[in-house]
Design a protein around this motif. Structure first.
Motif, PDB file in Angstrom:
ATOM      1  N   UNK A   1       0.816  -1.207   0.000  1.00  0.00           N
ATOM      2  CA  UNK A   1       0.000   0.000   0.000  1.00  0.00           C
ATOM      3  C   UNK A   1       0.847   1.252   0.000  1.00  0.00           C
ATOM      4  N   UNK A   2       2.047   1.170   0.551  1.00  0.00           N
ATOM      5  CA  UNK A   2       2.931   2.335   0.563  1.00  0.00           C
ATOM      6  C   UNK A   2       3.718   2.458  -0.735  1.00  0.00           C
ATOM      7  N   UNK A   3       4.152   1.304  -1.270  1.00  0.00           N
ATOM      8  CA  UNK A   3       5.009   1.323  -2.458  1.00  0.00           C
ATOM      9  C   UNK A   3       4.242   1.736  -3.705  1.00  0.00           C
ATOM     10  N   UNK A   4       3.018   1.203  -3.895  1.00  0.00           N
ATOM     11  CA  UNK A   4       2.265   1.470  -5.127  1.00  0.00           C
ATOM     12  C   UNK A   4       1.953   2.954  -5.325  1.00  0.00           C
ATOM     13  N   UNK A   5       1.386   3.670  -4.336  1.00  0.00           N
ATOM     14  CA  UNK A   5       1.160   5.112  -4.544  1.00  0.00           C
ATOM     15  C   UNK A   5       2.455   5.882  -4.754  1.00  0.00           C
TER      16      UNK A   5
ATOM     17  N   UNK B   1       5.205   4.824  -6.309  1.00  0.00           N
ATOM     18  CA  UNK B   1       5.614   4.638  -7.707  1.00  0.00           C
ATOM     19  C   UNK B   1       4.779   5.506  -8.633  1.00  0.00           C
ATOM     20  N   UNK B   2       3.491   5.541  -8.365  1.00  0.00           N
ATOM     21  CA  UNK B   2       2.587   6.381  -9.166  1.00  0.00           C
ATOM     22  C   UNK B   2       2.992   7.851  -9.059  1.00  0.00           C
ATOM     23  N   UNK B   3       3.266   8.322  -7.841  1.00  0.00           N
ATOM     24  CA  UNK B   3       3.650   9.720  -7.634  1.00  0.00           C
ATOM     25  C   UNK B   3       5.005  10.023  -8.276  1.00  0.00           C
ATOM     26  N   UNK B   4       5.941   9.080  -8.182  1.00  0.00           N
ATOM     27  CA  UNK B   4       7.265   9.297  -8.780  1.00  0.00           C
ATOM     28  C   UNK B   4       7.172   9.441 -10.294  1.00  0.00           C
ATOM     29  N   UNK B   5       6.285   8.670 -10.905  1.00  0.00           N
ATOM     30  CA  UNK B   5       6.098   8.771 -12.366  1.00  0.00           C
ATOM     31  C   UNK B   5       5.531  10.144 -12.732  1.00  0.00           C
ATOM     32  N   UNK B   6       4.568  10.627 -11.951  1.00  0.00           N
ATOM     33  CA  UNK B   6       4.009  11.961 -12.199  1.00  0.00           C
ATOM     34  C   UNK B   6       5.080  13.035 -12.050  1.00  0.00           C
ATOM     35  N   UNK B   7       5.919  12.896 -11.015  1.00  0.00           N
ATOM     36  CA  UNK B   7       6.974  13.898 -10.805  1.00  0.00           C
ATOM     37  C   UNK B   7       7.958  13.922 -11.964  1.00  0.00           C
TER      38      UNK B   7
ATOM     39  N   UNK C   1      -1.995  11.432  -1.932  1.00  0.00           N
ATOM     40  CA  UNK C   1      -3.380  11.192  -2.328  1.00  0.00           C
ATOM     41  C   UNK C   1      -3.407  10.589  -3.728  1.00  0.00           C
ATOM     42  N   UNK C   2      -4.229   9.552  -3.908  1.00  0.00           N
ATOM     43  CA  UNK C   2      -4.431   8.934  -5.226  1.00  0.00           C
ATOM     44  C   UNK C   2      -5.838   9.284  -5.682  1.00  0.00           C
ATOM     45  N   UNK C   3      -6.012  10.025  -6.787  1.00  0.00           N
ATOM     46  CA  UNK C   3      -7.357  10.429  -7.202  1.00  0.00           C
ATOM     47  C   UNK C   3      -8.188   9.227  -7.621  1.00  0.00           C
ATOM     48  N   UNK C   4      -9.465   9.158  -7.205  1.00  0.00           N
ATOM     49  CA  UNK C   4     -10.306   8.028  -7.609  1.00  0.00           C
ATOM     50  C   UNK C   4     -10.693   8.069  -9.081  1.00  0.00           C
ATOM     51  N   UNK C   5     -10.565   9.245  -9.717  1.00  0.00           N
ATOM     52  CA  UNK C   5     -10.886   9.392 -11.137  1.00  0.00           C
ATOM     53  C   UNK C   5      -9.594   9.570 -11.933  1.00  0.00           C
TER      54      UNK C   5
ATOM     55  N   UNK D   1      -1.396   4.726 -16.499  1.00  0.00           N
ATOM     56  CA  UNK D   1      -2.717   4.212 -16.148  1.00  0.00           C
ATOM     57  C   UNK D   1      -2.605   2.935 -15.325  1.00  0.00           C
ATOM     58  N   UNK D   2      -1.637   2.090 -15.659  1.00  0.00           N
ATOM     59  CA  UNK D   2      -1.432   0.871 -14.879  1.00  0.00           C
ATOM     60  C   UNK D   2      -1.046   1.209 -13.442  1.00  0.00           C
ATOM     61  N   UNK D   3      -0.105   2.146 -13.277  1.00  0.00           N
ATOM     62  CA  UNK D   3       0.331   2.538 -11.936  1.00  0.00           C
ATOM     63  C   UNK D   3      -0.813   3.157 -11.148  1.00  0.00           C
ATOM     64  N   UNK D   4      -1.650   3.965 -11.832  1.00  0.00           N
ATOM     65  CA  UNK D   4      -2.787   4.577 -11.140  1.00  0.00           C
ATOM     66  C   UNK D   4      -3.767   3.504 -10.670  1.00  0.00           C
ATOM     67  N   UNK D   5      -4.065   2.529 -11.548  1.00  0.00           N
ATOM     68  CA  UNK D   5      -5.026   1.487 -11.198  1.00  0.00           C
ATOM     69  C   UNK D   5      -4.535   0.678  -9.997  1.00  0.00           C
ATOM     70  N   UNK D   6      -3.247   0.329  -9.992  1.00  0.00           N
ATOM     71  CA  UNK D   6      -2.691  -0.445  -8.872  1.00  0.00           C
ATOM     72  C   UNK D   6      -2.725   0.381  -7.590  1.00  0.00           C
ATOM     73  N   UNK D   7      -2.338   1.671  -7.687  1.00  0.00           N
ATOM     74  CA  UNK D   7      -2.349   2.532  -6.507  1.00  0.00           C
ATOM     75  C   UNK D   7      -3.767   2.752  -5.991  1.00  0.00           C
TER      76      UNK D   7
END
Length: 432
Positions: A3-7, A9-15, A47-51, A73-79
């Motif tokens: 739960x900590x790693x997935x968000x 990774x998603x945030x790091x990709x956005x950055x 925060x991971x947006x639900x949309x 999109x894959x990283x967002x779905x997992x997060x």
């Protein structure tokens, strides 16, 4: 741990997308329609947006490629699934604590009931006794029946057991109905199980919905990245935004491919640099579009249905024609043209004040108006060379091209200085 790693990774990709774009949170907020604080929370991983919509717009504005969009999109779905799992586990823990607290009272009541003295044998059971389920081993007769020693002796052990069983069978429905959730047995075991099952079923349902949504969006994104329904990538969802300077993706590659197909001399490398900017602007001029150098809807349409070829003269042919027109000073004229445009008839140079220079001799917008010409004519090598010759004849020099004229004079001085140095060395070699 996941739960900590997935968000993160998603945030790091956005950055990484934001840093590559060079845009600030304020600029991204204005273009995406999201607040600056929301974008910052996405990129920080808090925060991971639900949309997925805001995330997709953020990535497109940052110049993400179709491959990067699929990975995002894959990283967002997992997060997002990790976030929902955390929420469900938190809710389950809260309910478990509540049930643990609720079980304390019934335990105390059960102990109190256990301490209550049972009526002696031979005494009539009270009316409330039918709420307690006796066992066959206790040999308790039905309510209201005398159970004296004589009766027990005459019946014998077998008869007593049968009578007790009949009493239990007769009173069982009434006891269960009246006992309700407080009675020991089935009623107290069903309700907690249902309470535990509800959050589990809710989590399973949410996972199924999220998985279906992710598969649908992934399929659409993959189809858009590979090609649009009508075979035109620039009109697909992956290339919905205008294509412009500094962009690096498959949309740029498609623009370059179409320009090359229309006759342009261009490298198809997926990077929108100065060369692509010049070719796009020339294409727009030749198709009577606004020459802003940005591939918008009208330019995309024209690229898929070109009305004019953008193939022009080779440098060799340009050099020959310049020598013919500038017969008075051919070498000088060729040097100026080569300095200005590398002998490229479609060379276009934007200026900081918003004006442009056009063609072989890079005739400015101001001179173009004086000569009564248009950008389309200026990109025609014959017209451009003849116009430059008129300017040269009017001024009697090449001062209309000051930078290249200065470079030519400097090179002429250096070349003329070399022969004068060689004879001076010869006398010193002769014997005295």
């Amino acid at each position: 741990m996941t739960a900590t790693v997935d968000p993160e990774r998603f945030a790091a990709f956005l950055r990484s997308l934001k840093e590559r774009s060079g845009l600030s949170y304020e600029a991204l907020a204005q273009r995406t329609g999201s607040s600056r604080s929301s974008l910052h929370r996405y990129c920080s991983g808090s925060y991971v947006p639900p949309d997925y919509g805001p995330v997709h717009r953020f990535a497109l504005i940052c110049g993400a490629s179709p491959t990067e969009l699929r990975e995002l999109h894959r990283l967002w779905a997992v997060a997002d699934m990790s976030r929902m799992t955390d929420e469900a586990e938190g809710a389950g823990e809260g309910k478990a604590e509540g049930k643990a607290e609720g079980k304390t009272a019934p335990t105390a009541d059960a102990e109190a009931e256990a301490d209550t003295e049972l009526p002696a044998a031979g005494a009539a059971l009270p009316a409330e006794a039918d709420t307690v389920l006796p066992t066959a081993a206790e040999g308790v007769p039905p309510a209201g029946t005398e159970a004296g020693p004589a009766a027990g002796t005459e019946a014998g052990p077998a008869a007593g057991t049968e009578a007790a069983s009949a009493a239990v069978t007769a009173d069982l429905p009434t006891a269960v109905a009246e006992a309700g959730p407080t009675a020991a047995g089935t009623g107290s075991a069903v309700t907690p199980w249902r309470r535990r099952a509800l959050p589990i079923l809710a989590v399973c349902f949410l996972l199924l919905v999220a998985g279906g949504t992710w598969m649908t969006l992934a399929t659409r994104q993959r189809a858009a990245a590979e090609d649009a329904d009508d075979g035109r990538l620039l009109f697909s969802a992956a290339c919905a935004e205008p294509v412009g300077m500094g962009q690096h993706d498959t949309c740029v590659k498609e623009v370059q491919r179409l320009l090359a197909k229309a006759g342009a001399d261009i490298s198809v490398d997926g990077s929108f640099g100065p060369q692509t900017l010049r070719r796009v602007t020339a294409f727009q001029v030749l198709h009577d579009l606004d020459p802003d150098g940005v591939v918008g809807t009208e330019t995309k349409q024209a690229l898929y249905d070109p009305k004019a070829r953008i193939k022009s003269w080779s440098p060799k042919k340009v050099r020959q024609r310049v020598r013919q027109v500038f017969a008075e000073d051919p070498d000088h004229a060729v040097a100026i043209a080569d300095c200005q445009s590398f002998l490229d008839p479609l060379h276009i140079l934007p200026n900081t004040n918003g004006t442009r220079n056009w063609g072989v001799f890079q005739i400015s917008d101001t001179r173009l108006r004086e000569l009564g010409g248009t950008p389309r004519e200026a990109l025609q090598p014959e017209w451009n060379i003849q116009a430059a010759h008129r300017l040269w004849k009017r001024a009697g020099n090449f001062d209309d091209w000051p930078y290249c004229e200065r470079a030519y004079k400097d090179s002429s001085k250096k070349s003329s200085a070399k022969p004068s140095e060689e004879p001076s060395a010869k006398p010193s070699e002769e014997p005295s």
